[in-house]
Scaffold this motif. Sequence first.
Motif, PDB file in Angstrom:
ATOM      1  N   VAL A 158       0.841  -1.204   0.000  1.00  0.00           N
ATOM      2  CA  VAL A 158       0.000   0.000   0.000  1.00  0.00           C
ATOM      3  C   VAL A 158       0.869   1.245   0.000  1.00  0.00           C
ATOM      4  CG1 VAL A 158      -1.645   1.330   1.349  1.00  0.00           C
ATOM      5  CG2 VAL A 158      -1.937  -1.145   1.094  1.00  0.00           C
ATOM      6  N   THR A 159       1.892   1.225   0.831  1.00  0.00           N
ATOM      7  CA  THR A 159       2.763   2.393   0.902  1.00  0.00           C
ATOM      8  C   THR A 159       3.351   2.693  -0.463  1.00  0.00           C
ATOM      9  OG1 THR A 159       3.348   1.567   3.071  1.00  0.00           O
ATOM     10  CG2 THR A 159       4.616   3.440   2.227  1.00  0.00           C
ATOM     11  N   VAL A 160       3.863   1.639  -1.086  1.00  0.00           N
ATOM     12  CA  VAL A 160       4.503   1.853  -2.381  1.00  0.00           C
ATOM     13  C   VAL A 160       3.507   2.393  -3.380  1.00  0.00           C
ATOM     14  CG1 VAL A 160       5.439   0.640  -4.354  1.00  0.00           C
ATOM     15  CG2 VAL A 160       6.433   0.291  -2.109  1.00  0.00           C
ATOM     16  N   ARG A 161       2.275   1.862  -3.339  1.00  0.00           N
ATOM     17  CA  ARG A 161       1.283   2.352  -4.279  1.00  0.00           C
ATOM     18  C   ARG A 161       1.018   3.848  -4.078  1.00  0.00           C
ATOM     19  NH1 ARG A 161      -1.954  -1.723  -7.084  1.00  0.00           N
ATOM     20  NH2 ARG A 161      -0.815  -3.622  -6.663  1.00  0.00           N
ATOM     21  N   VAL A 162       0.912   4.208  -2.807  1.00  0.00           N
ATOM     22  CA  VAL A 162       0.634   5.620  -2.528  1.00  0.00           C
ATOM     23  C   VAL A 162       1.808   6.490  -2.973  1.00  0.00           C
ATOM     24  CG1 VAL A 162       0.303   7.298  -0.692  1.00  0.00           C
ATOM     25  CG2 VAL A 162      -0.932   5.132  -0.642  1.00  0.00           C
ATOM     26  N   VAL A 163       3.002   6.046  -2.577  1.00  0.00           N
ATOM     27  CA  VAL A 163       4.172   6.849  -2.942  1.00  0.00           C
ATOM     28  C   VAL A 163       4.323   6.906  -4.456  1.00  0.00           C
ATOM     29  CG1 VAL A 163       6.672   7.014  -2.755  1.00  0.00           C
ATOM     30  CG2 VAL A 163       5.326   6.353  -0.781  1.00  0.00           C
ATOM     31  N   PHE A 164       4.064   5.783  -5.073  1.00  0.00           N
ATOM     32  CA  PHE A 164       4.179   5.733  -6.530  1.00  0.00           C
ATOM     33  C   PHE A 164       3.280   6.782  -7.176  1.00  0.00           C
ATOM     34  CE2 PHE A 164       2.408   4.102 -10.516  1.00  0.00           C
ATOM     35  CZ  PHE A 164       3.558   4.078 -11.279  1.00  0.00           C
ATOM     36  N   SER A 165       2.038   6.799  -6.712  1.00  0.00           N
ATOM     37  CA  SER A 165       1.108   7.759  -7.302  1.00  0.00           C
ATOM     38  C   SER A 165       1.599   9.170  -7.065  1.00  0.00           C
ATOM     39  CB  SER A 165      -0.284   7.598  -6.687  1.00  0.00           C
ATOM     40  OG  SER A 165      -0.653   6.257  -6.731  1.00  0.00           O
ATOM     41  N   ALA A 166       2.069   9.418  -5.865  1.00  0.00           N
ATOM     42  CA  ALA A 166       2.532  10.773  -5.560  1.00  0.00           C
ATOM     43  C   ALA A 166       3.691  11.156  -6.464  1.00  0.00           C
ATOM     44  CB  ALA A 166       2.953  10.847  -4.095  1.00  0.00           C
ATOM     45  N   VAL A 167       4.648  10.221  -6.618  1.00  0.00           N
ATOM     46  CA  VAL A 167       5.818  10.549  -7.442  1.00  0.00           C
ATOM     47  C   VAL A 167       5.409  10.728  -8.893  1.00  0.00           C
ATOM     48  CG1 VAL A 167       8.087   9.787  -8.170  1.00  0.00           C
ATOM     49  CG2 VAL A 167       7.344   9.372  -5.842  1.00  0.00           C
ATOM     50  N   MET A 168       4.471   9.903  -9.356  1.00  0.00           N
ATOM     51  CA  MET A 168       4.024  10.053 -10.747  1.00  0.00           C
ATOM     52  C   MET A 168       3.385  11.417 -10.961  1.00  0.00           C
ATOM     53  SD  MET A 168       4.921   7.700 -12.692  1.00  0.00           S
ATOM     54  CE  MET A 168       3.922   7.735 -14.159  1.00  0.00           C
ATOM     55  N   ILE A 169       2.563  11.830  -9.985  1.00  0.00           N
ATOM     56  CA  ILE A 169       1.926  13.142 -10.111  1.00  0.00           C
ATOM     57  C   ILE A 169       3.006  14.221 -10.124  1.00  0.00           C
ATOM     58  CG2 ILE A 169       0.478  14.813  -8.904  1.00  0.00           C
ATOM     59  CD1 ILE A 169      -1.220  12.376  -8.026  1.00  0.00           C
ATOM     60  N   GLY A 170       4.013  14.012  -9.267  1.00  0.00           N
ATOM     61  CA  GLY A 170       5.127  14.973  -9.261  1.00  0.00           C
ATOM     62  C   GLY A 170       5.801  15.042 -10.615  1.00  0.00           C
ATOM     63  N   SER A 171       5.977  13.890 -11.212  1.00  0.00           N
ATOM     64  CA  SER A 171       6.663  13.890 -12.505  1.00  0.00           C
ATOM     65  C   SER A 171       5.819  14.589 -13.568  1.00  0.00           C
ATOM     66  CB  SER A 171       6.978  12.459 -12.933  1.00  0.00           C
ATOM     67  OG  SER A 171       5.838  11.847 -13.480  1.00  0.00           O
ATOM     68  N   LEU A 172       4.509  14.390 -13.492  1.00  0.00           N
ATOM     69  CA  LEU A 172       3.646  15.077 -14.446  1.00  0.00           C
ATOM     70  C   LEU A 172       3.676  16.585 -14.212  1.00  0.00           C
ATOM     71  CD1 LEU A 172       0.610  12.655 -14.626  1.00  0.00           C
ATOM     72  CD2 LEU A 172       2.254  13.195 -16.424  1.00  0.00           C
ATOM     73  N   TYR A 173       3.742  16.933 -12.932  1.00  0.00           N
ATOM     74  CA  TYR A 173       3.852  18.360 -12.628  1.00  0.00           C
ATOM     75  C   TYR A 173       5.117  18.940 -13.262  1.00  0.00           C
ATOM     76  CZ  TYR A 173       4.849  22.639 -10.137  1.00  0.00           C
ATOM     77  OH  TYR A 173       5.160  23.936  -9.851  1.00  0.00           O
ATOM     78  N   LEU A 174       6.218  18.195 -13.120  1.00  0.00           N
ATOM     79  CA  LEU A 174       7.465  18.668 -13.728  1.00  0.00           C
ATOM     80  C   LEU A 174       7.296  18.847 -15.223  1.00  0.00           C
ATOM     81  CD1 LEU A 174      10.339  16.680 -11.995  1.00  0.00           C
ATOM     82  CD2 LEU A 174       9.624  19.034 -11.642  1.00  0.00           C
ATOM     83  N   LEU A 175       6.593  17.904 -15.831  1.00  0.00           N
ATOM     84  CA  LEU A 175       6.398  17.979 -17.275  1.00  0.00           C
ATOM     85  C   LEU A 175       5.613  19.229 -17.660  1.00  0.00           C
ATOM     86  CD1 LEU A 175       6.261  16.865 -20.188  1.00  0.00           C
ATOM     87  CD2 LEU A 175       4.269  15.566 -19.480  1.00  0.00           C
TER      88      LEU A 175
END
Lengths: 984, 146
Positions: free
Chosen positions: A834-851
């Motif tokens: 669960v933790t990884v899933r949550v962190v994963f989503s957060a990091v993905m959103i961060g990466s999209l933000y960077l984009l």
Amino acid sequence: MIALLLTHLVVGVGIIAFGRRLGTRAAVIAVLPAVATLAWLLARRQSLFGGGIVTEKMSWMPALGLDLELRIDGFSAMLVLLVAGIGVAVHVYARTYLDGGGPRTGRLIGLLVLFGGAMLGVVTADHLLVLYGFWELTTITSFLLIGNDHEKPEARAASVQALLVTGAGGLSMLGGFLLLGSSAGTWRLGELLAAPPSGTVATVGVVLVLLGAFTKSAQVPFHSWLPGAMVAPTPVSAYLHSATMVKAGVYLIARFAPAFAPVLGWWRPVVVSIGLATMLAGGLRALRQQDLKLLLAHGTVSQLGFLVAVFGIGSPRAAIAGTALLFAHAVFKAANFLTVGAVDIRFGTRDRRQLPRLDRTWLPTAITAVVGAASMAGIPLTFGFVAKELTFDAMFAPAGPWWFLAAAVLIVGAAFTAGYSLRFASGLLGRDAIDPVDRSPAANRAGVGLTAPMIVLTAVTLVFGIIPAFGDQLFTAAARGLTALDRVELAIWHGLGAPLLASIAVLTVGVALHAGRRTLTPSLERAGHRVPDANSGYRGALQGLNVLADRTTAITQPGALPIYAGVVLTVAAVLPLTFFTLHGTWPGWPELVGTPAHLPIVAALLGSALAAVLVRRRFSAALFLGVSGYAMAALFVVQGSPDLALTQVSIETLSTVLFVLVLRRLPDQFTWAPKPDGDSVRARLRHRFTPEDRANSPMTTGVRARRIAAAVSVFSLVFVLAIVTSSEQPDTPATDEMIERSLPDGHGRNIVNVTLVDFRGYDTLGEITVLACAALGTIALARAGRRPARAGDTQRTAIRPSRDRGFVAPVADDTAEVAPPLLTPLSRLVIIDVTVRVVFSAVMIGSLYLLFAGHNRPGGGFAGGILAGAAVSLRYLAGGIESVRSLIRFRPWTILGTGIGLAGLTALTPILFGHPVLTSGRLETDLPLLGTVEVGSVLVFDLGVYLAVLSLAMMLFESFGDDPFIDREDLVEAPTDEVEAVRP
Amino acid sequence: MSILLAFTAASLFGIGTYLVLQRKLSRVIIGVGLMSHGGNILLITAGRRGLAPLVGIGEPQELADPLPQALVLTAIVIGFGVTGLLLALAYRSWLLSDDDEIADDAEDVAVARLVRPDDEVDDAETLETGHGYDGTQPEKGVEAPR
């Protein structure tokens, strides 16, 4: 004439293409180009044989002065006559001779046509390089002709020898042509010979051209290929040895001699000597042959020497004598070969000891043989006699002891010729039979298809021999093509002079040689075994070449990557450094430290780099590389580049994971045997310097010293380069303009990102293409020979990694022992999942933000893509490759293609609207709720970059992250007994 | 470019060179990584230090040079691709031979054997192919040159 050359080409290629279906019928078509050439000659006989010159030109590369230029004077016309005339005879003969000759007959005939065409090109070309082109065409076609029967080893060997010898000569000739052409300032043969260049360059050029001519015309010591070439079928031999191929070299010498013999002091002694030596060598060998065709082949060598010696004199008399001899030789030698061929095909042998006595049914052949031999020997009433008289006349003209010797040798050579001519005639008529074959001559008559061409050629010999005046115009015109001279009148009776006496002597000695053949032949054979022949020289040269190549390869190509890389890097460092030391100016030392913040960063960088060298564990080294990467990120922050820092941090994280994925397979340490004092850096440092360790190390001090030397030289180069280049700043850096135009033109505040996607968009497009290549290469390397395990596989082919062994042999499914999975996923604790899933989503959103934000704030496609890749690595660590695969239903390569496609399309779209590639466009729309939304084409472009980088990361996991099921056929090399050993 | 950074970049290149000349592919990869760090330092210090190059956060003269940054950005990503490719080579080497030793090309060694007697070649080999760090088990070579 150009049209005729093209006809030869078309007909030749056509026959080769349809040869199998045509068979010997091809010979009927093959004769047409030759007939057309004769007709062409006939139509222009007044002009050509009246001293006129026909030129033709077809523009090819006018800018380079390279045109298909032909120039046909009397000499060329005579050679055209020979090539075409004998060509007709040979093709007519081939129609019968090759009948039922196997599937390659058609090809042989087609090649003969091509060969004839190439030879016509050689004797008519005016441009030196065009001449060279045709010259090499004759080399190649003759190679194919000689080796046409490529199932016979001797045919292969002979053709390769002919190709190598004449091909090497051709190359030398090309060099000579280039030197001559450049020193004369013209590429036209006619102009070159009219005003021959002088000087060292021109002399070297002449020598090189002579080498080419000598190889082609089989002069000593290059003569050995010619007798070997007679393994080809009779029509080929008859053509090659008479009018074509070997005459190419004679043709060149004949052309060059009048121009260069008077100006180059060495020309006459050298060329005439080589010709005479060839004449003697060929004659001696011909005198001991039992195979009549081989006898003729050696006779050809001898006659070629004769021709070279005569033409080499370069005087007007020599020109007329040479042309007459050339003509005579072509005609009688062709007839001789055809005769031998007829006997050979009917009796199955051409050994003079086995040929039966020919009876009256063989009368035409017998007459041909006798007349041909008589012409070869130089007996009156044949044209050979007329020509030989002229030759003696030319040879006796110069005064001096050297010429006296040369004339004497010439007489000896001519006597040998007379001797082997008699040997040929009596052998062919069956007078020397010891053990004749059991075939009746009457039952095995040579048909008219074979005899007609011989009879025509014999008639020519006789007509010109009995009434030489017929040839006056022809030979005068031919000789005038070479040099200026008055009209010549040929005659049988030249008066009671030296030539006639010489002829009598020659014939007497010749008859004596023939009479004493029973004692002469064996002693010659014995002598022949003792004297090293040129063939062994050829073989020795080939072997020497091989050895030389091996030695050079062994030195220059040791096959060791460190040596290659070391040489490249050292040279790349030392050369510029040397140059700088000699010519550069030292700009003076810059400041020592830019900002104090650099100090800890540099310490971390250098410390981790040194540690990466010194540690012995692979993991440690990789981790130290990672540390240096984070230090780089810190440096970027200090320099004022948050984009770089972001990207670097993400990449270091991702890289470390990848290193782990690969290094876990490899041995833990760089060495196999652990050091006694442990693995710490300190221990390592201390240990390195103990003498016994050095003694035990297989890396010798020399090797290590060399590597350190390379490293130091590269260090010095970079240091000097860094100081020198940074001291020179351009007056107007591009930077200021970029800062100015970023917002108004690029519509972005982040200048770095605007640069990437707009100002230098082409670069970026290239970059992601390189990334795509790297990604595909990686996956290909890592997955080659692999396939996913399928249901029903009887043998699981999992490869279990092992510390101490190579492959563990695959274990069959039906046994109890099943290889454990390579990567045991971390225990799927729900909390971690669960933790990884949550962190994963957060990091993905961060990466999209960077984009999305990247155009105005730090970030962008590269940084975003890498961050997304790092997010994927989290999923991998938690759930293995399956978890990564389940993220999205598209495979990584699909995403890669989409990314590149998006970027490429964005780059190309502006073309549709008439703008240059990569022009950025924007779209502003008012959307309900969201307000004004601005979508720039650069965002789409950046999305492409983002996808490409993300897919690269995913493909790397795909490459290294899964269980390598391997097709065992492909990779497993474990011997069977080892398989047994593994099983309990 | 200060002397310190020039020295750092040069050292990274030097150390990288030493590693690239080794026999273990993983060390070569690390060497390439260090060299690309050195290259990036050279690039980034070609421009001036300053504020992050974002329009509006300062006067244009105060901003860091954006052009070298763009170059380094692509260099970093390309370097990552190269590392991936080299790792794939090491991975393949492991698949085939259980190690990442860069062995001499078997064909080239065979040529050398043609020319020189065996004993000489053996001497030369130990000299030149001196193995990476401390060598490797001789019998563990990728393919024993025949």
